[in-house]
Design a protein around this motif. Structure first.
Motif, PDB file in Angstrom:
ATOM      1  N   ARG A 356       0.823  -1.217   0.000  1.00  0.00           N
ATOM      2  CA  ARG A 356       0.000   0.000   0.000  1.00  0.00           C
ATOM      3  C   ARG A 356       0.854   1.263   0.000  1.00  0.00           C
ATOM      4  N   THR A 357       1.963   1.238   0.742  1.00  0.00           N
ATOM      5  CA  THR A 357       2.785   2.445   0.889  1.00  0.00           C
ATOM      6  C   THR A 357       3.933   2.512  -0.107  1.00  0.00           C
ATOM      7  N   GLY A 358       4.239   1.389  -0.756  1.00  0.00           N
ATOM      8  CA  GLY A 358       5.379   1.364  -1.673  1.00  0.00           C
ATOM      9  C   GLY A 358       6.718   1.285  -0.966  1.00  0.00           C
ATOM     10  N   ARG A 359       6.716   1.001   0.326  1.00  0.00           N
ATOM     11  CA  ARG A 359       7.972   0.900   1.074  1.00  0.00           C
ATOM     12  C   ARG A 359       8.671  -0.433   0.783  1.00  0.00           C
ATOM     13  N   ASP A 360       9.983  -0.440   1.003  1.00  0.00           N
ATOM     14  CA  ASP A 360      10.816  -1.620   0.763  1.00  0.00           C
ATOM     15  C   ASP A 360      10.475  -2.700   1.795  1.00  0.00           C
ATOM     16  N   TYR A 361       9.811  -3.765   1.358  1.00  0.00           N
ATOM     17  CA  TYR A 361       9.378  -4.822   2.293  1.00  0.00           C
ATOM     18  C   TYR A 361      10.564  -5.528   2.954  1.00  0.00           C
ATOM     19  N   ARG A 362      11.731  -5.478   2.291  1.00  0.00           N
ATOM     20  CA  ARG A 362      12.908  -6.172   2.841  1.00  0.00           C
ATOM     21  C   ARG A 362      13.416  -5.511   4.112  1.00  0.00           C
ATOM     22  N   ARG A 363      13.137  -4.211   4.263  1.00  0.00           N
ATOM     23  CA  ARG A 363      13.604  -3.492   5.458  1.00  0.00           C
ATOM     24  C   ARG A 363      12.461  -3.151   6.414  1.00  0.00           C
ATOM     25  N   LEU A 364      11.246  -3.564   6.078  1.00  0.00           N
ATOM     26  CA  LEU A 364      10.085  -3.183   6.868  1.00  0.00           C
ATOM     27  C   LEU A 364       9.916  -4.104   8.078  1.00  0.00           C
ATOM     28  N   VAL A 365       9.760  -3.507   9.248  1.00  0.00           N
ATOM     29  CA  VAL A 365       9.512  -4.253  10.488  1.00  0.00           C
ATOM     30  C   VAL A 365       8.269  -3.653  11.148  1.00  0.00           C
TER      31      VAL A 365
END
Length: 502
Positions: A356-365
């Motif tokens: 939804r936000t376009g953020r990098d899922y690899r760094r998302l916690v």
């Protein structure tokens, strides 16, 4: 004869654990008791066990010796059901067999007075079905005690469709004389507590089924973050899989397969394998001879990673900003491409939020900030996430002694899902009129030792927030299991309390 009269006589049919408990509280309440058991010598053996417990209460100083001596004089053994003739109320407490109960009630009608009340201690069978073969159905009701009866203060008074109001009122008065707190409930599968109690364990089971966390992790979250005395898997093992699996199926089938009440295949597998919990030393956990859990994996996420010096926020979130300020961590307004990205979703999983936000899922916690996080905090990451990001954040949020549990990706984490489901099912019970909101909360706290009533829990979480969690769970999973009750949705839309009566 009034319930308060000295010579008020109560019959108890069935001398098992429940029958013995009913006899004990009846004697302590000053009633005369007539006990019958179909097994030869069963009533006499039960009498001796009850007397032994009363004697121990004298030894502990909780009862007077003279009072216990008088109680013993008030207990009579009946050789057959004809011995129930002098009873104003007869409570049947045999095992859950509908045809057996019907035969007992039909036979009782031949012996007791026309105004005698016939009550069943059934935990899940419909009172209407038990009363079907009776000539005077208006005097038949449920009087459901909880095990162990002397310790559990709740008693459900169940009104069948033909139960007279005076009958229910008399049973409630009798419950109070026995030292119990009565709650009047409409006749329905599982009644109130056995229906409402499904959500806590079945949603825990669903989380296990999805691989979100281990029993130890889920139990620790619900105890440390939500104030429950036992986690769902400890509770399942304590009550026994041979008890909770069949009851789960009775309630699920009784409500015509409502997905909100569905259990999971592993629950059935344990039942069929005879891994019944503490009583067999194996269930969701393994147990020693004293009931202690053996070799349970730790719910804590251990890491020697260094905490990050800077984090990124996935989206503007005042709760998360305040949390980070409390940790003394710097929040970068610009994504540097290397720092962990934090989020605190409500009802979403990390995957959905990243998309939804376009953020990098690899760094998302993702962090769950909704429950009490003073002792433990839950974190989760999306599939394919960098474990180093998870470990760095775990080191950050746990460096002041707080424990960290790292779970797999889950919409609503663990605490949000289970508490929302507990609250939603109680909202549905209020919607269909099983009991009043106040009685639902009272019954669930007394009958299940919940930290607060489930409707009060919804208020504490926020009615709109609870509805939002369920809406997102339903949208993400595609399951009607998570559809919000109309009781909840209407109060969320109007800004009303979940405890507000219709």
């Amino acid at each position: 004869m009034a319930v308060s009269d000295k010579d008020f006589t109560v019959g108890v049919i069935g001398a098992g654990a429940m029958g013995q408990g009913i006899v004990q509280v009846g004697l302590e309440g000053g009633c005369k008791i007539v006990l019958h058991d179909a097994k030869p010598g069963g009533a006499e053996a039960a009498r001796d066990l009850v007397f032994g417990r009363l004697d121990r209460l004298v030894e502990k100083g909780r009862l007077e010796a003279d009072a216990v001596a008088a109680m013993k004089e008030r207990l009579e053994i009946a050789a057959d059901l004809a011995g129930m003739a002098p009873c104003q109320v007869v409570i049947e407490a045999v095992f859950e067999d509908l045809e057996l109960k019907r035969r007992i009630f039909g036979e009782l009608e031949k012996h007791v007075a026309a105004d005698a009340i016939l009550a069943s201690n059934t935990s899940s069978l419909p009172i209407a079905a038990i009363a079907r073969g009776c000539e005077a159905r208006g005097r038949v009701a449920g009087m459901h005690f909880f095990n162990p009866v002397p310790l559990m203060k709740l008693v459900e008074i169940i009104k069948g469709p033909e139960t007279e109001d005076a009958v229910a009122a008399t049973l409630a008065e009798l419950g109070r004389r026995m030292g119990r707190t009565p709650v009047t409930v409409k006749d329905a599968p599982g009644f109130l507590v056995n229906t409402g109690g499904r959500a806590y364990t079945t949603e825990g089971l669903r989380l296990l089924h999805e691989g979100v966390g281990t029993p130890a992790q889920i139990d620790a979250i619900m105890k440390d973050c939500c104030g429950f005395r036992m986690g769902p898997f400890e509770l399942l093992d304590l009550t026994g899989i041979d008890v909770n699996y069949p009851v789960s199926m009775i309630v699920y089938e009784g409500y015509l397969h409502d997905p909100r009440l569905k259990t999971v295949p592993h629950h059935k597998a344990l039942y069929e394998a005879g891994r019944l919990g503490r009583k067999t030393k194996a269930g969701f956990y393994r147990y020693d001879d004293k009931g202690g859990i053996l070799d349970a994996p730790s719910p804590d996420h251990a890491t020697d990673a260094a905490a990050p010096s800077t984090v990124i926020l996935a989206e503007d979130d005042p709760r998360l900003t305040e949390f980070c300020a409390g940790l003394g961590i710097s929040i970068s307004e610009v994504d540097d491409g290397v720092s962990p990205i934090l989020c605190a979703p409500i009802g979403e999983d990390a995957t959905t939020l990243a998309a939804r936000t376009g953020r990098d899922y690899r760094r998302l916690v993702a962090l769950d900030l909704t429950p009490d996080i003073s002792r433990r905090i839950t974190i989760m990451t999306a599939p394919g996430a960098d474990p180093a990001m998870r470990d760095a954040v775990a080191a950050l949020v746990g460096r002041e002694g707080r424990k960290v549990t790292a779970i797999q990706d889950s919409p609503g984490f663990v605490a949000q899902r289970i508490r929302a489901m507990v609250g939603n099912l109680s909202c549905e019970m209020a919607q269909i009129g099983l009991a009043s909101p106040a009685e639902i909360d009272l019954a669930m706290t007394l009958g299940l030792n919940y930290p607060q009533g489930p409707l009060a829990m919804v208020d504490a979480m926020g009615v709109a927030t609870t509805c939002r969690i369920l809406d997102r769970l339903q949208a993400i999973t595609g399951e009607d299991r998570y559809r919000p009750s109309l009781w909840l949705r209407r109060r969320a839309l109007l800004g009303l309390s979940a405890t507000m009566a219709a």
